[in-house]
Design a protein around this motif. Structure first.
Motif, PDB file in Angstrom:
ATOM      1  N   HIS A  75       0.759  -1.190  -0.089  1.00 56.90           N
ATOM      2  CA  HIS A  75       0.177  -0.071   0.008  1.00 56.90           C
ATOM      3  C   HIS A  75       0.845   1.406  -0.055  1.00 56.90           C
ATOM      4  CE1 HIS A  75      -4.128   1.800   1.627  1.00 56.90           C
ATOM      5  NE2 HIS A  75      -3.087   2.723   1.222  1.00 56.90           N
ATOM      6  N   HIS A  77       1.268   5.231  -1.982  1.00 58.87           N
ATOM      7  CA  HIS A  77       0.781   6.532  -2.861  1.00 58.87           C
ATOM      8  C   HIS A  77       2.136   7.240  -3.485  1.00 58.87           C
ATOM      9  CE1 HIS A  77      -3.509   6.396  -1.284  1.00 58.87           C
ATOM     10  NE2 HIS A  77      -2.846   5.638  -0.443  1.00 58.87           N
ATOM     11  N   LYS A 139      -0.117   3.456  -6.253  1.00 58.54           N
ATOM     12  CA  LYS A 139      -1.565   3.835  -6.436  1.00 58.54           C
ATOM     13  C   LYS A 139      -1.616   5.385  -7.275  1.00 58.54           C
ATOM     14  CE  LYS A 139      -3.265   2.126  -2.036  1.00 58.54           C
ATOM     15  NZ  LYS A 139      -3.735   0.792  -2.217  1.00 58.54           N
ATOM     16  N   HIS A 232      -9.604   0.826   0.543  1.00 57.01           N
ATOM     17  CA  HIS A 232      -9.547   1.718   1.702  1.00 57.01           C
ATOM     18  C   HIS A 232     -10.761   1.793   2.662  1.00 57.01           C
ATOM     19  CE1 HIS A 232      -6.135   3.559  -0.833  1.00 57.01           C
ATOM     20  NE2 HIS A 232      -5.782   4.142   0.307  1.00 57.01           N
ATOM     21  N   HIS A 255      -6.318  -0.355   6.289  1.00 55.66           N
ATOM     22  CA  HIS A 255      -6.421   0.663   7.343  1.00 55.66           C
ATOM     23  C   HIS A 255      -7.097  -0.352   8.296  1.00 55.66           C
ATOM     24  CE1 HIS A 255      -5.089   4.195   5.838  1.00 55.66           C
ATOM     25  NE2 HIS A 255      -5.773   4.268   4.813  1.00 55.66           N
ATOM     26  N   ASP A 306       1.657   2.801   3.552  1.00 55.96           N
ATOM     27  CA  ASP A 306       0.695   3.682   3.044  1.00 55.96           C
ATOM     28  C   ASP A 306       1.496   4.931   2.959  1.00 55.96           C
ATOM     29  OD1 ASP A 306      -1.339   5.128   2.209  1.00 55.96           O
ATOM     30  OD2 ASP A 306      -2.250   5.531   4.385  1.00 55.96           O
TER      31      ASP A 306
END
Ligand SMILES: [Zn+2]
Length: 399
Positions: A75, A77, A139, A232, A255, A306
């Motif tokens: 995960h 970004h 992502k 998410h 999460h 994340d």
């Protein structure tokens, strides 16, 4: 070309059955005081006691240090421009976190050139590798126009095969009064432009982002375009995200901070991985997810970074492992398993996240004798060597 790594203080394989139980899961450690591993043609060819190791073209003395599978960060970004250091400082001074901060990164990302986005992405990818992450997901989600999402997934595809289309990150400002029209765009022309570059479709199912029906529509559209779902879910409050993820057969619900008993049951009785992102709770000063409740119920747990410019700007899995151990009461073995084999499950990969025979030779050697040091010495760089498909890419010498 083959290489023998010998005199390994602790060899963590995560290989099913290595603990003699025949069961897969946390605790599948092969930990010998003098273990060895052979890499051949980019794959793990042999593991066992050093005294019984076969010959190889080259020998590397681990000097009693630990060898682990490379981390799998399921995960992240990483396609964005700008930074939000001031927002973090304000949050630490007492302001709450909300999903709306994403919009400031959207503005910066839309204004950036392709080469600016690419340079930032490559810098972060290199940062991850230097911290032992040999597989990562990436992502889109800061473009939120057809052109900006398409270039985001295309850039991501240059650095990883695990590309996720996240057009449904938030409703952009210009669609404020008409979220339904934005969902149509996400499920239509934007999806058509992004699907050729992506493996996954994701949606931020949360108050302030997308509700259950909108999330279902986004996932169904993605699946009909050949993408696999991930969600998410349940980050900021209780909500429908986990149920939507399990219904859709998502690889992962990410999460999982606010879960009902029904959510825990749904995760435990499905193949959907519960991916915990403790760096987010650290960076937003929110309560941590209840990892012990998920593990006790039998859910598969992954840990990921994340990494993103707003809610958690770390690319350090070792830091997340330390948080999982200290703040979420995972054992050191559970946390390391979750950041390797767990991450691989969350990406539906069986070639990484473990060092069983035939696995990709993605591995790390610590400058420490055991995996526990990742939490025992938090914040200290301890990744001595990283191999990807048998090639040393950080530290070390040729294998
Ligand atoms: Zn995220």
């Amino acid at each position: 070309m083959s290489a023998l790594i010998t005199n390994i203080g602790e060899l963590v394989t995560n290989a099913p059955g290595d603990d003699g139980s025949g069961q897969d899961g946390p605790g599948d450690y092969l930990a010998a005081s003098s273990a060895a591993l052979v890499i051949s043609d980019g794959l793990v060819a042999w593991t066992g006691p050093a005294a019984r190791a076969p010959a190889a073209d080259e020998a590397i003395d681990a000097g009693g240090r630990a060898v682990l599978p490379g981390f799998v960060d399921s995960h992240a970004h990483l396609v964005f421009a700008g930074e939000r250091g001031a927002e973090f400082a304000a949050r630490m001074a007492g302001l709450p976190y909300s999903a709306g901060g994403i919009r400031s990164t959207v503005e910066a990302t839309r204004s950036a050139t392709d080469s600016e986005l690419s340079a930032n992405l490559r810098r972060l990818a290199a940062e991850m590798l230097s911290q032992g992450i040999t597989t990562f997901e990436c992502k889109s989600g800061y473009g939120l126009t057809v052109a900006d999402e398409a270039r985001s997934v295309a850039l991501a595809a240059q650095v990883t095969p695990e590309v996720t289309y996240l057009g449904a990150h938030v409703v952009p400002q210009e669609f404020g009064p008409d979220p339904a029209a934005y969902v149509e765009l996400v499920c239509g022309p934007m999806l058509d432009a992004c699907a050729p570059h992506a493996k996954w479709v994701d949606v931020f199912c949360e108050r302030g982002a997308f509700d259950a029906d909108q999330a279902r529509a986004v996932l169904a559209a993605g699946q009909s375009a050949g993408l696999q779902p991930r969600v998410h879910a349940n980050q900021l409050a209780p909500g429908p995200g986990v149920q939507v993820a399990v219904e859709a057969g998502a690889a992962s619900a990410d999460h999982c901070t606010y879960l009902s008993d029904a959510d825990v049951d749904a995760l435990a009785s499905s193949a959907t991985v519960a991916t915990l992102l403790p760096g987010v709770e650290f960076s937003t000063r929110q309560p941590y997810p209840d990892a012990r409740r998920l593990l006790a119920a039998g859910a598969t747990v992954a840990i990921a970074t994340d990494c993103n410019p707003g809610s958690c700007f770390t690319s350090s899995i070792p830091f997340c492992i330390a948080l999982a151990v200290r703040e979420m009461r995972m054992t050191t073995q559970e946390a390391v398993w979750a950041a390797t084999a767990g991450g691989a499950r969350a990406l539906r990969r069986d070639d990484v996240g473990h060092l069983g025979i035939g696995a990709r030779a993605d591995l790390i050697m610590l400058s420490a004798p055991s995996h526990a040091y990742l939490a025992y010495r938090p914040g200290v760089p301890q990744i001595a060597t990283v191999w990807q498909a048998g090639q040393p890419v950080v530290g070390g010498r040729s294998a």
